[in-house]
Structure formats: structure tokens, C-alpha cells
Design an enzyme around this catalytic site. Structure first.
Site, PDB file in Angstrom:
ATOM      1  N   HIS A 327      -8.312   5.520  14.439  1.00  0.00           N
ATOM      2  CA  HIS A 327      -7.818   5.090  13.175  1.00  0.00           C
ATOM      3  C   HIS A 327      -8.904   6.835  12.075  1.00  0.00           C
ATOM      4  CE1 HIS A 327      -6.119   4.483   9.437  1.00  0.00           C
ATOM      5  NE2 HIS A 327      -5.869   3.116   9.545  1.00  0.00           N
ATOM      6  N   LYS A 405      16.074  -1.212   0.946  1.00  0.00           N
ATOM      7  CA  LYS A 405      15.107  -0.728  -0.211  1.00  0.00           C
ATOM      8  C   LYS A 405      16.589  -0.521  -1.278  1.00  0.00           C
ATOM      9  CE  LYS A 405      14.488   3.455   0.982  1.00  0.00           C
ATOM     10  NZ  LYS A 405      13.718   5.007   0.952  1.00  0.00           N
ATOM     11  N   LYS A 411      19.005  -4.079  -7.798  1.00  0.00           N
ATOM     12  CA  LYS A 411      18.868  -5.340  -8.890  1.00  0.00           C
ATOM     13  C   LYS A 411      17.349  -4.816  -9.347  1.00  0.00           C
ATOM     14  CE  LYS A 411      21.233  -8.242  -6.351  1.00  0.00           C
ATOM     15  NZ  LYS A 411      22.918  -8.763  -7.282  1.00  0.00           N
ATOM     16  N   HIS A 414      11.756  -2.467  -8.093  1.00  0.00           N
ATOM     17  CA  HIS A 414      10.936  -1.605  -7.000  1.00  0.00           C
ATOM     18  C   HIS A 414      11.026  -2.542  -5.499  1.00  0.00           C
ATOM     19  CE1 HIS A 414       7.958   0.881  -5.038  1.00  0.00           C
ATOM     20  NE2 HIS A 414       8.559   1.849  -5.780  1.00  0.00           N
ATOM     21  N   PRO A 415      11.101  -2.076  -3.999  1.00  0.00           N
ATOM     22  CA  PRO A 415      10.819  -2.512  -2.913  1.00  0.00           C
ATOM     23  C   PRO A 415       9.569  -2.630  -3.049  1.00  0.00           C
ATOM     24  CG  PRO A 415      12.332  -0.567  -2.310  1.00  0.00           C
ATOM     25  CD  PRO A 415      12.065  -0.065  -4.829  1.00  0.00           C
ATOM     26  N   ASP A 416       8.226  -2.303  -3.378  1.00  0.00           N
ATOM     27  CA  ASP A 416       7.328  -2.486  -2.974  1.00  0.00           C
ATOM     28  C   ASP A 416       6.491  -3.532  -4.148  1.00  0.00           C
ATOM     29  OD1 ASP A 416       4.908  -2.176  -1.310  1.00  0.00           O
ATOM     30  OD2 ASP A 416       4.044  -2.152  -3.748  1.00  0.00           O
ATOM     31  N   TYR A 438      -4.590  -7.738   0.665  1.00  0.00           N
ATOM     32  CA  TYR A 438      -4.784  -6.266  -0.003  1.00  0.00           C
ATOM     33  C   TYR A 438      -3.687  -5.449   0.846  1.00  0.00           C
ATOM     34  CZ  TYR A 438      -6.568  -2.672   3.810  1.00  0.00           C
ATOM     35  OH  TYR A 438      -5.906  -2.266   5.267  1.00  0.00           O
ATOM     36  N   THR A 440      -2.093  -1.349   0.994  1.00  0.00           N
ATOM     37  CA  THR A 440      -2.771   0.037   0.701  1.00  0.00           C
ATOM     38  C   THR A 440      -2.287   0.912  -0.515  1.00  0.00           C
ATOM     39  OG1 THR A 440      -3.319   0.041   3.391  1.00  0.00           O
ATOM     40  CG2 THR A 440      -3.607   2.311   1.677  1.00  0.00           C
ATOM     41  N   THR A 451      -6.973   6.498   0.836  1.00  0.00           N
ATOM     42  CA  THR A 451      -6.559   5.263   0.565  1.00  0.00           C
ATOM     43  C   THR A 451      -7.128   4.590  -0.389  1.00  0.00           C
ATOM     44  OG1 THR A 451      -7.018   4.264   2.199  1.00  0.00           O
ATOM     45  CG2 THR A 451      -4.927   4.988   2.676  1.00  0.00           C
TER      46      THR A 451
END
Length: 481
Positions: A327, A405, A411, A414-416, A438, A440, A451
Site C-alpha cells: 500500500h 448505481k 431516484k 448519489h450512489p456514494d 471513515y 476515503t 487521500t
């Protein structure tokens, strides 16, 4: 007379790097306000009042001085956070990386043309590897379009770290070794490393300047697999990369002290394009349930993954795939971008190679044999043992297929937002309280941005979850709150 329309020149992958704005320092007031917003849902009235008091004292006191120091640092660096974040989050961390820091997971090819099937792994691996090499070539020749948000370009520096990159352990702090170069910058290493049954092989992915075709890659992978199947297990040196970082650093130093050739082997692995892990396990996954593949990718056999490499492509014996990646040099969306490319290309080709079957004459893979002594073997044994004792991964990975999505956007949501609130509501239903989590966020609009943290558990989310659980509440009353 000049031509009215000139041919548009394709954007180069890294062309905007020099023009990206520096990472800004948020105002002190903004940072403290966001902190209080994040704390509020979890604090009692008394606790929150005390927290507000502490924040006020900080804002009027040492906070001002610290903020000025941040501003001073930002005047001298295009990204004031980069070095601190890399060191604190990754390079100075001493716990084992492979189980605690690396990211990875399953590939989705079993959903279409590559369902689990014995006897297919090498053929499929040759095609998957070929597309991975095409992606490397897009980066090497800067033909991969720079990513953007609308018309605003994103920092693409992390894409330099996907290939030819490796973390190297240090006694107190690790370092990142990146060997990638674009075509205009110079030569770039073009060899692959293949790990199988505790053994390590390498071969060049180019021949006469051309990327090996899937039939040629299949010949090379078959040679490795056949040798490993009929000969004894290897020493499993790769397991050392799964150990605690300082122990691995000292074990690495000892390896080099035994024989200078060991350092040459380490350099070969570090500089390689990526690692192909030929894994003997059969994860028994389905398009609806990826759990077994996910567990094997994240916590599988440590002797056939180089835990410090930026990309290990894992080939399971039932023809399914996964990956595990260090990472430190980049974030998961870089890998997601490449995996999306691979998936689209494999689907377009119906999972088959439709080109020439001709295999050119080229050198066979070379085995990389470390010189080991009793202490080195003891280090490997210890690394394996601590890894096996540390593996306690409880995970489920299901594919949600009821809708996606597009239905959510229909509808006007927003998907997130939908997903984050769904997770909060699920947690609230189970535990009768909100979950501290949390999400990102990206800072890639800025130079070397990576990020940042968002806190989706807001006071508004709390109110909404309570309303959803209140049988007396309806749409009208929710809107009025």
C-alpha cells in the site's frame, strides 16, 4: 491560409504534473469545525460541551502557532503532507505489512468468461498477464489518458508506482524503490518474476522489443509450473517479506552478507514489472460469493508472494485470480483502474486469445537461487510461523446484484450517499447506535495528492437513521425535522 482544424494531440499520461496546484493547508477554523462535527454524533451533551471548550483553548492558544508552522512548511513544499503521511502511515510502521497494510482481493473474471475450471489457470494467466503488460506499455509510452474530475486533471504520479516498484525494509524505516521510467525518460526494466511452490523464476516480458504474446507467456509459465511440480519445494524465501519489518530488514542484511549474489537476486525481484504467483489453492468462489478468493488473496501462502511488491498477480489453480499489493507507493484506485481495463479487455475478447499461436525462440525462465545458511533458514521458518499464527481474518465478500448505481441515480440520489447511509442504518439496526467509520476522499487535484478522510457519520445521518427506525415517522415529518 492555415488549416481551420488541426489534429488534436492525445493527452500524455503525466503531462499535467508540473502544472498541478500545491496541496493547500485548510484554515484552522475549518479543521476544528470539521472535528467538532465528527465528534458530535458520539458525544453526550456534557461531553460535547467539554470538547468544545478544549477546542476553543487550542484555537486561541498553541493551535495558532502550529498552524503558522504548517503554512510555513507549505510555502516550501508543493505537498506539505506527502512525506509525513508516507512515513507515519507506511514506512515507519513496524508491524508486518502483508497482513496489516497491504490491500488486494479477488478478480471478477469468474462472472463472465472465466468460471472456476481446473486445467485453465496457465492459459488464462498468459492472457491476463498479456493485458497487464499492455497496460504497463500504455504508461511507459504515456498513452494512458490522464484521469480527471470534469475538466480538472488528477495527479497521476501514483501510476508510476504500479509497476517496477518495491518497498525495501529498513531497521527503523523502510524505503520505496521505483525503477519505472517512461519511454522518453529512458530504459525501464521489463522482466517478470514468477513464484511457485516456494521457488522464484524470472524471464523477460519483451523479446526483440515486443511484448511476449499469450502463447509465448504460456510457454514460459508452463516451464516454471512443470519444473515445480516434478521437483522439490523451494526454500520459500519470499515468506521473509511477511515478517515484522525490523526482523525482515535484519534478515535481508544477513542474506546479503552471506553472498553478494543474493543482493543481485533481491534487486531482480525489486525491479521486476510485477510478480506472478502460481497458487495451488482452489478458493471455491462464485459470482455471488467471493469470500474464499478474498481470504486467499489477502492471507494466502506467504512463500509465493513478495509482500513488498507493488503488484502480485495471484493465479489460483482453478483458473480464478486475485492480487495483493503493497500500500505504501499508491492507493487502491490505481489498481482498480488497471483491473477495470483488464476486465473490459478480457470480456471483449471473450476470454480467448485470437492472435497468432506462433512462439518465437527465446531464453527459458531462469530460477533465482539464494545462497542460504542455517540462520537464514531459521529466519524463513520464523517468518512462516508468525504469519500462520497471525492469520485470523474474518471476512465475507458478497456481490450485490439486485441493482446498481443507475437505479440509484434514477431516484436522484448519489450512489456514494446511498451506500454510506445504508451502512450507517444497517449498523444502527444491529447495535442501536451509530458506527464510527471513515470514507476515503481524494486529494488528487493537487500535486502528489493521495487521500484524505471523510466522516460519513454526521448528525444528519443520526437523525435520518432514527427517523427510519421510528414507525410514527413519515416522509413529511422527516422533511420537517
Amino acid at each position: 491560409m492555415a488549416s481551420r482544424v488541426s489534429e488534436s494531440v492525445p493527452e500524455r499520461t503525466f503531462q499535467y504534473q508540473d502544472s498541478l496546484p500545491p496541496l493547500p493547508v485548510p484554515s484552522l477554523q475549518s479543521s476544528l469545525s470539521k472535528y467538532l462535527d465528527a465528534v458530535h454524533p458520539f458525544a453526550t451533551e456534557r461531553e460535547f460541551a467539554a470538547t468544545v471548550n478544549i477546542v476553543k483553548k487550542f484555537q486561541d492558544g498553541i493551535g495558532k502557532e502550529l498552524h503558522q508552522k504548517l503554512l510555513q512548511r507549505a510555502r516550501n513544499k508543493r505537498n506539505w503532507l506527502e512525506e509525513w503521511w508516507l512515513d507515519a502511515a507506511y514506512l515507519e510502521v513496524r508491524i508486518p505489512s502483508q497482513l496489516n497494510v497491504n490491500f488486494g482481493g479477488p478478480a471478477p473474471y469468474l462472472e463472465h468468461y472465466w468460471p472456476p475450471e481446473d486445467g485453465t489457470c496457465l492459459q488464462r494467466a498468459s492472457i491476463s498477464t498479456w493485458y497487464s503488460l499492455q497496460y504497463w506499455n500504455l504508461l511507459h509510452t504515456e498513452r494512458l489518458a490522464p484521469q480527471k474530475s470534469g475538466k480538472t486533471p488528477f495527479d497521476m504520479d501514483q501510476f508510476r508506482m504500479l509497476f517496477n516498484t518495491c518497498k525495501v525494509p529498513g531497521v527503523k524505516k523502510d524505503s520505496i524503490h521505483n525503477y519505472f521510467q517512461t519511454e522518453s525518460e529512458g530504459a525501464c526494466p521489463s522482466h517478470l518474476v514468477v513464484m511457485c511452490r516456494g521457488r522464484i523464476f524470472t524471464f523477460n516480458a519483451l523479446h526483440d522489443g515486443q511484448i511476449l504474446t499469450p502463447p509465448e507467456l504460456l510457454r514460459q509459465l508452463s516451464y516454471v509450473k512443470e519444473r515445480c511440480d516434478r521437483e522439490p519445494l523451494g526454500e520459500g524465501v519470499a515468506a521473509l517479506t511477511s515478517d515484522e519489518r525490523t526482523r525482515w530488514a535484519k534478515a535481508r542484511e544477513h542474506l546479503i552478507s552471506i553472498d553478494p549474489h543474493n543482493e543481485s537476486i533481491l534487486e531482480t525481484i525489486q525491479s521486476s514489472l510485477f510478480v506472478i504467483s502460481l497458487d495451488e489453492s482452489r478458493p471455491h468462489s462464485t459470482p455471488e460469493n467471493y469470500t474464499n478468493m478474498t481470504v486467499e488473496a489477502l492471507a494466502g501462502n506467504p512463500t509465493i508472494r513478495w509482500g513488498d511488491k507493488s503488484y502480485n498477480s495471484i493465479v489460483f489453480s482453478d483458473g480464478t485470480f486475485g492480487s495483493t499489493c503493497d500500500h505504501a507507493p499508491y492507493d487502491a484506485m490505481v489498481l482498480v483502474s488497471m483491473c477495470w481495463y483488464l476486465d473490459q479487455e478480457i470480456k471483449a475478447a471473450e476470454g480467448k486469445w485470437k492472435g497468432s499461436d506462433r512462439v518465437r525462440q527465446m531464453p527459458l525462465p531462469e530460477e533465482l537461487l539464494f545462497t542460504l545458511d542455517e540462520k537464514a533458514r531459521s529466519d524463513i521458518s520464523h517468518a512462516k510461523q508468525q504469519y500462520l499464527e497471525s492469520v485470523n481474518l474474518q471476512i465475507v465478500c458478497y456481490a450485490f446484484t439486485a441493482f446498481g448505481k443507475s437505479a440509484i441515480r434514477d431516484k436522484k440520489l448519489h450512489p456514494d450517499t446511498f451506500v454510506q447511509l445504508a451502512m450507517q442504518l444497517a449498523y444502527y439496526r444491529l447495535h442501536k447506535k451509530l458506527g464510527s467509520c471513515y470514507e476515503t476522499a481524494t486529494t488528487r487535484k493537487f500535486f502528489h495528492g493521495r487521500t484524505e478522510t471523510m466522516r460519513p457519520c454526521t448528525q444528519e445521518a443520526v437523525n435520518w437513521c432514527r427517523a427510519m427506525m421510528d414507525p410514527t415517522c413519515n416522509v413529511i415529518t422527516v422533511r420537517c425535522r
